[in-house]
Design a protein around this motif. Structure first.
Motif, PDB file in Angstrom:
ATOM      1  N   ILE A   1       0.517  -0.310  -8.313  1.00 19.07           N
ATOM      2  CA  ILE A   1       0.592   0.015  -9.739  1.00 19.07           C
ATOM      3  C   ILE A   1       1.680   1.059  -9.972  1.00 19.07           C
ATOM      4  O   ILE A   1       2.530   0.916 -10.846  1.00 19.07           O
ATOM      5  N   GLY A   2       1.653   2.114  -9.143  1.00 22.95           N
ATOM      6  CA  GLY A   2       2.662   3.163  -9.254  1.00 22.95           C
ATOM      7  C   GLY A   2       4.065   2.603  -9.037  1.00 22.95           C
ATOM      8  O   GLY A   2       5.010   2.963  -9.746  1.00 22.95           O
TER       9      GLY A   2
ATOM     10  N   ASP B   1       0.862  -1.182   0.000  1.00 19.61           N
ATOM     11  CA  ASP B   1       0.000   0.000   0.000  1.00 19.61           C
ATOM     12  C   ASP B   1       0.901   1.234   0.000  1.00 19.61           C
ATOM     13  O   ASP B   1       2.121   1.115  -0.102  1.00 19.61           O
ATOM     14  N   HIS B   2       0.292   2.398   0.119  1.00 19.83           N
ATOM     15  CA  HIS B   2       1.063   3.640   0.081  1.00 19.83           C
ATOM     16  C   HIS B   2       2.128   3.672   1.181  1.00 19.83           C
ATOM     17  O   HIS B   2       3.233   4.159   0.994  1.00 19.83           O
TER      18      HIS B   2
ATOM     19  N   ASP C   1      -2.975  -2.533  -3.249  1.00 21.97           N
ATOM     20  CA  ASP C   1      -3.912  -1.555  -3.806  1.00 21.97           C
ATOM     21  C   ASP C   1      -3.206  -0.772  -4.910  1.00 21.97           C
ATOM     22  O   ASP C   1      -2.138  -1.180  -5.385  1.00 21.97           O
ATOM     23  N   SER C   2      -3.772   0.366  -5.317  1.00 25.37           N
ATOM     24  CA  SER C   2      -3.238   1.050  -6.496  1.00 25.37           C
ATOM     25  C   SER C   2      -1.822   1.598  -6.280  1.00 25.37           C
ATOM     26  O   SER C   2      -1.137   1.928  -7.244  1.00 25.37           O
ATOM     27  N   ALA C   3      -1.376   1.667  -5.027  1.00 26.13           N
ATOM     28  CA  ALA C   3       0.004   2.089  -4.775  1.00 26.13           C
ATOM     29  C   ALA C   3       0.984   1.127  -5.453  1.00 26.13           C
ATOM     30  O   ALA C   3       2.052   1.532  -5.921  1.00 26.13           O
TER      31      ALA C   3
END
Lengths: 107, 162
Positions: free
Chosen positions: A59-60, A21-22, A55-57
């Motif tokens: 992807i980055g 996660d972030h 989560d989308s973190a």
């Protein structure tokens, strides 16, 4: 994160060992970049076998490392994703540049 | 006090990134009462993680503030409300767009709201500049018996057709 470099084929395996996660990406990013610049591989393989959540973190994180390996003239792959992680990856469209490889195709 | 819901809970915590895991795990534990599948639970965890991360990175821009989560259960539906008192979203329409991010320098993918929208049934965003943002998400948990019943019905239908 664990890493393993195979000299023969110049492949760097990056085995992520935490939920992504972030909060966790900052540390994982630093570790990955260290290993990539240290071994200068032709290919990086992101191993998700020990990742239960992303989560989308994530992807980055993957796109950032992809940019780095591309600069070095290399490619990237993903292996061992669970169903929910594959869902996040599929949705992002990232699999067009970093494909998921089935186990039997991995050397 | 008699709640109009079957169950409800509230949670308040500081906008620290190590609370992202705490928030999603807590909401998932609460949602477990509806007997969701592993996949449904993963969807809820991911959506909560995205919303809480937005509060931390965008709402408070990595300064300290409070994030509030209210979750309610009614029949087979969970409603999750996640709010901050941060800077608010200038253009909600734009923020919802896939790949749109104001924090590309932080390697953000701009997929947060897209993931919330596809993993939950409904997503509402209410935001006022300099007051804060509230995201309300709803998801119906499919009852296992219903799924089995449907499968049975389909089988019967197929048998009739064939």
């Amino acid at each position: 994160m664990n890493s393993r470099f195979e000299k023969k084929d110049n492949v760097l395996y990056l085995e992520i060992t935490e939920e992504i996660d972030h909060h966790t990406t900052e540390k994982v990013r630093r570790l990955m970049d260290n290993e990539i610049t240290r071994f200068m591989p032709r290919k990086i393989v992101f191993d998700f076998s020990k990742v239960s959540f992303m989560d989308s973190a994530g992807i980055g994180l993957l796109i950032g490392r992809y940019k780095l390996i591309k600069l070095l003239g290399g490619t990237a792959e993903i292996i061992n994703t669970n169903k929910s992680i594959a869902k996040v990856l599929e949705m992002s469209g990232i699999l067009k540049i970093i494909p998921i490889q089935n186990k039997e195709n991995v050397g | 006090m008699k709640s109009r819901y079957d169950n409800e809970m509230e949670l308040e915590f500081l906008s620290k990134s190590n609370n992202e895991a705490f928030a999603r795990i807590t909401v998932a534990a609460f949602a477990a009462q509806l007997d969701p599948t592993i996949e449904e639970l993963a969807d809820i965890k991911t959506a909560v993680s995205e919303a809480v991360t937005n509060c931390i990175i965008h709402g408070y821009e990595s300064t300290e503030g409070l994030i509030k989560i209210k979750a309610t259960l009614l029949k087979n539906e969970i409603e999750i409300e996640i709010s901050d008192n941060g800077k608010g979203i200038e253009n909600v329409e734009l923020a919802r767009k896939p790949l749109y991010t104001t924090k590309g320098d932080l390697e953000r993918s701009g997929m947060g709201f897209t993931i919330m929208e596809s993993f939950m049934d409904e997503v509402e965003i209410h935001s006022v500049l300099d007051i804060g943002t509230k995201v309300i998400m709803r998801k119906k948990i499919k009852k296992q018996e219903d799924v089995e019943e449907n499968a049975e019905k389909n089988e019967e239908k197929n048998a009739l057709i064939n």
